[in-house]
Design an enzyme around this catalytic site. Structure first.
Site, PDB file in Angstrom:
ATOM      1  N   VAL A  42       0.803  -1.216   0.000  1.00 13.84           N
ATOM      2  CA  VAL A  42       0.000   0.000   0.000  1.00 13.84           C
ATOM      3  C   VAL A  42       0.838   1.270   0.000  1.00 13.84           C
ATOM      4  O   VAL A  42       0.315   2.362   0.157  1.00 13.84           O
ATOM      5  CB  VAL A  42      -0.979   0.033   1.194  1.00 13.84           C
ATOM      6  N   GLY A  43       2.118   1.146  -0.160  1.00 11.41           N
ATOM      7  CA  GLY A  43       2.908   2.370  -0.208  1.00 11.41           C
ATOM      8  C   GLY A  43       4.354   2.070   0.070  1.00 11.41           C
ATOM      9  O   GLY A  43       4.739   0.944   0.376  1.00 11.41           O
ATOM     10  N   GLY A  93       8.351   4.176   1.085  1.00 13.36           N
ATOM     11  CA  GLY A  93       9.042   5.406   1.419  1.00 13.36           C
ATOM     12  C   GLY A  93      10.492   5.078   1.673  1.00 13.36           C
ATOM     13  O   GLY A  93      10.959   4.000   1.298  1.00 13.36           O
ATOM     14  N   TYR A 104      11.961   4.176   4.143  1.00 14.82           N
ATOM     15  CA  TYR A 104      12.220   3.074   5.067  1.00 14.82           C
ATOM     16  C   TYR A 104      12.094   1.726   4.378  1.00 14.82           C
ATOM     17  O   TYR A 104      12.786   0.776   4.719  1.00 14.82           O
ATOM     18  CB  TYR A 104      11.201   3.165   6.201  1.00 14.82           C
ATOM     19  N   GLY A 105      11.191   1.652   3.425  1.00 17.32           N
ATOM     20  CA  GLY A 105      10.929   0.391   2.758  1.00 17.32           C
ATOM     21  C   GLY A 105       9.470   0.346   2.394  1.00 17.32           C
ATOM     22  O   GLY A 105       8.814   1.381   2.290  1.00 17.32           O
ATOM     23  N   LYS A 106       8.978  -0.856   2.181  1.00 16.86           N
ATOM     24  CA  LYS A 106       7.589  -0.956   1.732  1.00 16.86           C
ATOM     25  C   LYS A 106       6.626  -1.074   2.906  1.00 16.86           C
ATOM     26  O   LYS A 106       6.993  -1.528   3.980  1.00 16.86           O
ATOM     27  CB  LYS A 106       7.444  -2.156   0.826  1.00 16.86           C
ATOM     28  N   VAL A 107       5.395  -0.666   2.640  1.00 20.07           N
ATOM     29  CA  VAL A 107       4.345  -0.809   3.640  1.00 20.07           C
ATOM     30  C   VAL A 107       3.290  -1.753   3.073  1.00 20.07           C
ATOM     31  O   VAL A 107       2.810  -1.555   1.958  1.00 20.07           O
ATOM     32  CB  VAL A 107       3.690   0.550   3.966  1.00 20.07           C
ATOM     33  N   LYS A 163       5.349  -2.219   8.204  1.00 20.30           N
ATOM     34  CA  LYS A 163       6.485  -1.518   7.598  1.00 20.30           C
ATOM     35  C   LYS A 163       7.632  -2.491   7.545  1.00 20.30           C
ATOM     36  O   LYS A 163       8.117  -2.939   8.596  1.00 20.30           O
ATOM     37  CB  LYS A 163       6.922  -0.362   8.501  1.00 20.30           C
ATOM     38  N   ASP A 201       9.542  15.224  13.270  1.00 14.37           N
ATOM     39  CA  ASP A 201       9.267  15.228  11.837  1.00 14.37           C
ATOM     40  C   ASP A 201       7.775  15.389  11.589  1.00 14.37           C
ATOM     41  O   ASP A 201       7.173  14.630  10.841  1.00 14.37           O
ATOM     42  CB  ASP A 201       9.819  13.953  11.191  1.00 14.37           C
TER      43      ASP A 201
END
Ligand SMILES: *[C@@H]1O[C@H](CO)[C@@H](O)[C@H](O)[C@H]1NC(C)=O
Ligand SMILES: *[C@@H]1O[C@H](CO)[C@@H](O)[C@H](O)[C@H]1NC(C)=O
Ligand SMILES: *[C@@H]1O[C@H](CO)[C@@H](O)[C@H](O)[C@H]1NC(C)=O
Ligand SMILES: *[C@@H]1O[C@H](CO)[C@@H](O)[C@H](O)[C@H]1NC(C)=O
Ligand SMILES: *[C@@H]1O[C@H](CO)[C@@H](O)[C@H](O)[C@H]1NC(C)=O
Length: 943
Positions: free
Chosen positions: A621-622, A624, A626-629, A643, A739
């Site tokens: 679903v997304g 970033g 950090y990696g995939k979600v 995550k 953040d």
């Protein structure tokens, strides 16, 4: 050019650029003085580049209004003498040159010119000579720490002028003469700490020293040459908690007025010549640690009043002329741990009684006249020493209690399989050869140290350093093992995590943390001198990132590149720990200080694989930085978001564990909560509750297809503010998000806001809430300018970011849009004489043309308060919450409503919220956060 060099150069260029671009430079006098300081003390700090100390890049220098207000350079290898130029920093608030052993010579009299100084810290340097009289002309001074130097002469009586002084530490110098009073220490009514031990003070303790107006908590006069009686007036100082007079030549009676002091936990009077009958101290009801050893008291029976000291943990009365039998009831005191009554004439039978304290560790009765020992059916598990008593002459020395006190020399390092380390490295408990950062820890208040828990001091230091972001593998104390019951000084070694040695900047950061610890913990830390070979060569890029808010787009781009590269570098440097920190993970067990972990579940890789259908692309679903979600469904039906860290984002196992510990303590309806984690087969995954409606950013930009009206925007602001207020003020430990941005605010099924992404969060260190010094992290456009200039993060940095978020809600624009900084644009456009403050043009089209924007001006006012330049002028988040609630009330909306509304599609369909059916493709604009949570597909279809 290798990568290591590129970044500093880039940043260097950037700094020059900034220097030219910004007119805010340090005043000429300060520049001159700092350059002279730099030369005379051989300061060689890589980040001191450019000619402007106030550019923000100079490590240890903080400016305000172009003047230097703080010089903080502990353990930075300063050499030579402090010159009189130090007197030119007339705006200086903090001067901290601690832990620089080669900083010698006298303290210049010009120190007296620093009229604004509140903190002077010269701990563990080589200063000598007399403390100058001018020390008394620092009216604002609160902290004065000159401990562990070679100061001599006398304390100048001008010190009595320091009406605001809270902390006076002169421990371990060669200061002599009498303790000055009227004028002198007696006028320091606000002082809570007199640490005057290990000097050469002589004469009597003046009775004028004490009065009932004193706020004094800790009085340390140990290891001096004081004579005469302890003055009766000490009983006037109601708030005392710690009294140390050991190792002097005090004589006379112990004053009965001590019984007035009901807060004293530690009373240490050993090694003096106190005489007369043993005092009756029944009134000192909080006593935990009492040491009356080695004086000249009259012979007496074991004092009955000791049986009433319910909080006593340690009793030391060695060589105290005690006779008779110890009453069995004494050992039933519930907190009792250590009893040292050796070298007396105690006789009869040692009887522990049936209900002796379960906390007992040691009863040392060597060299007494005890003839018998009544043991219960089960021999006690703690150490009893009856060596040199008649009972041991009779039975021989075969009984274990007849052996002398065993000094165990157990060294945890011996458990490593391989033999020693090459050269002068040391072996860490995890069997890794490295150069540790070493030093001596000195205990001030022994009762505050749990002598029974062998991990406490090491764990405390380790935790403090790790929560300061430092890569610490382990902290061990070496001498403690060899003398477990006696000493107040330990040598400790701090080992780096996954590398050979600490960098100079890490040494500096550690020194700051440890110096701060001293003020909040019952011990002091004195580091050993750092040899050059102990340092790693890694460049000091972290400290070179000096930035300032500029209007220029080019600058901002450069900054973005710099921050990105820096983060990438950090990520790459992060070694993956081979150890499994969850090896003995027992979520049901919570040690002292260890967080409650019951709420989070450790998932197996298999489980998560199953509930995401083998991490199928359909569940992706997304993604970033950090990696995939992945979206998943637990067997219970609960939706989760997983995550999954990609290779470069993986943390050391210990860091990962620390992050989980932090996240597991966070529970609030406006904060995304952690369900569990997976640390298996080289995977690191965080499992969160699934938040169905995506990020606020996607909604503002129209990507998610959800449209917000004005009222919904205020409510989302309220939700986000409440979540943030919770993190700041109610989470344990408090958390600074660092953040806050629209990308990190998620919308739940009722479109209420939830704060997400603590990848960059840090707990607020409890020992110095106001000054957590860290590397700059965050997202450009939202970053608090004060934070990245000073590198000191506070909750107020989040308040700033939240202000930016509020402007985003108003304008629908990104914080930096086509080179324009939203904060500046709004600030310059506000005209309070006009309707809507004259901001019509800037308001998001999506709300501009709808119904009236009730409460708009108040909302703008609040945003601008959050965006105040100085953190101190910004409101705390709880006030922001209140203000938004007031706005909602004023426009006739109940802040609490909607929260309980059922989640039906119709609630999205009124004019506040509308849906579009199109799905916009996801694109990541935010590369700067390590753990993005950005969703591609959204579950917003009416169900
Ligand atoms: C003693 O402590 C109490 C409670 O902290 C405080 O209110 C009081 O002002 C203190 N006394 C003095 C003399 O400072
Ligand atoms: C005990 O404390 C009270 C209150 O400060 C004071 O008035 C009294 O004189 C003290 N007694 C002694 C013996 O110091
Ligand atoms: C007492 O002081 C002497 C020197 O002044 C020192 O050598 C000794 O170790 C001290 N003893 C204790 C118990 O602190
Ligand atoms: C110690 O002092 C308390 C209070 O002053 C008194 O009640 C008690 O009897 C005394 N105890 C002894 C053993 O003298
Ligand atoms: C003993 O300690 C407990 C907890 O530390 C405290 O609440 C209590 O007041 C103390 N008792 C006395 C008599 O001071």
């Amino acid at each position: 050019m290798d990568n290591k060099l590129k970044l500093p150069l880039l940043v260097l260029l950037l700094n020059c650029f900034l220097f030219l671009a910004l007119s805010q430079t340090a005043s000429n006098d300060d520049v001159e003085a700092l350059n002279s300081l730099k030369d005379s003390l051989q300061i060689n700090i890589p980040s001191w580049v450019g000619s402007d100390p106030c550019s923000g890049s100079w490590e240890g220098i903080t400016c305000k209004n172009s003047r230097v207000v703080s010089i903080s350079l502990p353990n930075t290898g300063l050499k030579g003498q402090l010159s009189q130029n130090i007197g030119s920093f007339s705006e200086l608030d903090t001067l901290d040159l601690s832990y620089n052993k080669d900083l010698t010579g006298p303290l210049p009299a010009e120190i007296g010119n620093l009229k604004k100084l509140t903190k002077l810290s010269l701990v563990g340097c080589g200063f000598n000579g007399q403390i100058p009289d001018q020390i008394g002309s620092l009216p604002q001074l609160v902290f004065l720490s000159l401990n562990s130097n070679n100061f001599s002469g006398r304390i100048p009586s001008s010190i009595g002028n320091l009406a605001n002084l809270n902390w006076l530490d002169l421990t371990e110098n060669e200061i002599g003469g009498e303790i000055p009073v009227s004028p002198g220490l007696d006028t320091l009514l606000k002082a809570q700490h007199f640490h005057l031990g290990k000097n050469k003070f002589s004469g009597e303790v003046p009775s004028q020293l004490f009065s009932s107006g004193m706020a004094l908590l800790h009085l340390l006069l140990d290891n001096n040459q004081l004579t005469g009686e302890i003055p009766d007036t000490i009983g006037l100082v109601q708030n005392l908690t710690l009294i140390r007079f050991e190792n002097n030549t005090l004589s006379g009676l112990v004053p009965q007025s001590l019984n007035n002091l009901t807060n004293v936990a530690d009373l240490i009077l050993c090694n003096n010549k106190l005489e007369g009958p043993l005092p009756n101290l029944t009134g000192m009801s909080s006593l935990k640690y009492l040491d009356l050893s080695s004086n000249a008291f009259d012979s007496t029976d074991f004092p009955q009043w000791l049986l009433t000291m319910k909080n006593l943990t340690t009793l030391r009365m060695q060589e105290a002329n005690l006779s008779g039998q110890i009453p069995a009831g004494f050992f039933s005191l519930p907190s009792l741990q250590y009893v040292v009554l050796s070298e007396n004439q105690l006789n009869g039978t040692l009887n522990l009684g049936p209900n002796y304290s379960k906390k007992l560790q040691l009863i040392d009765l060597h060299s007494n006249s005890i003839g018998d020992f009544t043991q219960q059916n089960q021999p006690p598990s703690f150490t009893i020493v009856l060596e040199s008593n008649p009972i041991c002459y009779e039975t021989g020395t075969t009984e274990s209690f007849c052996k002398p006190l065993q000094i165990s020399d157990e060294n945890p390092q011996n458990k490593c399989p391989a033999s020693g380390c090459s050269s002068d490295k040391s072996l860490s408990p995890m069997c890794h050869c490295a150069y540790p950062y070493t030093g001596t820890v000195t205990y001030r208040a022994p009762s505050l140290y749990d002598w029974g828990n062998s991990t406490s001091i090491e764990a405390d230091i380790k935790q403090a350093l790790q929560s300061g972001g430092l890569p610490v593998e382990s902290v061990v104390s070496s001498t403690r093992d060899s003398n477990p019951f006696e000493c107040f000084d330990f040598i400790i070694k701090i080992f780096p995590l996954n590398k050979d040695s600490f960098s100079p900047s890490e040494i500096y950061q550690m020194s700051l943390v440890l110096l701060n610890l001293s003020a909040y913990r019952p011990y002091d830390f004195y580091p050993d001198k750092i040899e050059p070979k102990q340092l790693s060569n890694s460049s000091n890029t972290a400290l070179l990132i000096g930035v300032a808010v500029g209007g220029s787009f080019v600058l901002v781009l450069l900054l973005l590149a710099g921050v990105y590269a820096f983060r990438q570098k950090l990520r790459a440097e992060r070694a993956i720990s081979r150890n499994n920190p969850f090896g003995n993970w027992d979520p049901s067990k919570s040690n002292c200080g260890t967080p409650e972990l019951k709420a989070v579940k450790q998932f197996s890789f298999k489980e998560l694989k199953k509930c995401t259908n083998n991490f199928s692309p359909a569940n992706d679903v997304g993604s970033g930085g950090y990696g995939k979600v992945y979206k998943g469904t637990l067997p219970s039906g609960q939706l989760i978001a997983i995550k999954r860290a990609q290779k470069e984002s993986k943390q050391g196992g210990l860091e990962f564990k620390a992050e989980i510990e932090l996240l597991s303590r966070v529970h609030h309806k406006n904060v995304v909560s952690l369900v569990g984690f997976c640390f298996e087969e080289g995977e690191q995954m965080l499992v969160y509750e699934f938040v169905p409606n995506g990020t606020l950013k996607d909604t503002i930009t129209g990507k998610s297809g959800i449209r917000f009206g004005w009222h919904r925007r205020i409510k989302v602001a309220l939700g986000a503010a409440s979540g943030l207020a919770y993190l700041h003020e109610h989470a344990d430990p408090p958390i600074i998000h660092r953040d806050i941005k629209s990308n990190n605010i998620l919308l739940d099924e009722k479109l209420d806001a939830k704060v997400a992404d603590f990848g960059l969060s840090k707990p607020i260190l409890d020992y110095d809430k106001d000054h957590v010094t860290t590397q700059v992290k965050g997202t450009m456009g939202y970053l608090d300018p004060e934070y990245y200039i000073s590198q000191q993060v506070t909750e107020k940095s989040d308040v700033y970011s939240f202000g930016v978020l509020m402007l985003e809600l108003i304008t629908g624009r990104k914080p930096i849009d086509r080179g324009k900084y939203i904060v500046k644009v709004v600030r310059n456009s506000i005209d309070k004489t006009k309707d809507m403050y004259g901001l019509h043009e800037l308001i998001d089209r999506a709300i501009r043309d709808g119904s009236a924007l009730n409460g708009f001006e108040k909302f703008v006012d609040l945003a601008m308060m959050c965006l105040e330049e100085s953190g101190a002028d910004r409101p705390p988040m709880s006030d922001v919450v209140k203000e938004i609630e007031i706005i909602l009330h004023s426009i006739g909306l109940d802040p609490a409503a909607d929260q309980s509304e059922p989640s039906t599609s119709s609630s999205f369909q009124h004019n506040e919220v509308s849906l579009e059916s199109s799905h916009q493709p996801y694109s990541s604009e935010s590369l700067y956060s390590s753990s993005e949570y950005i969703q591609k597909h959204h579950e917003h279809e009416p169900r």
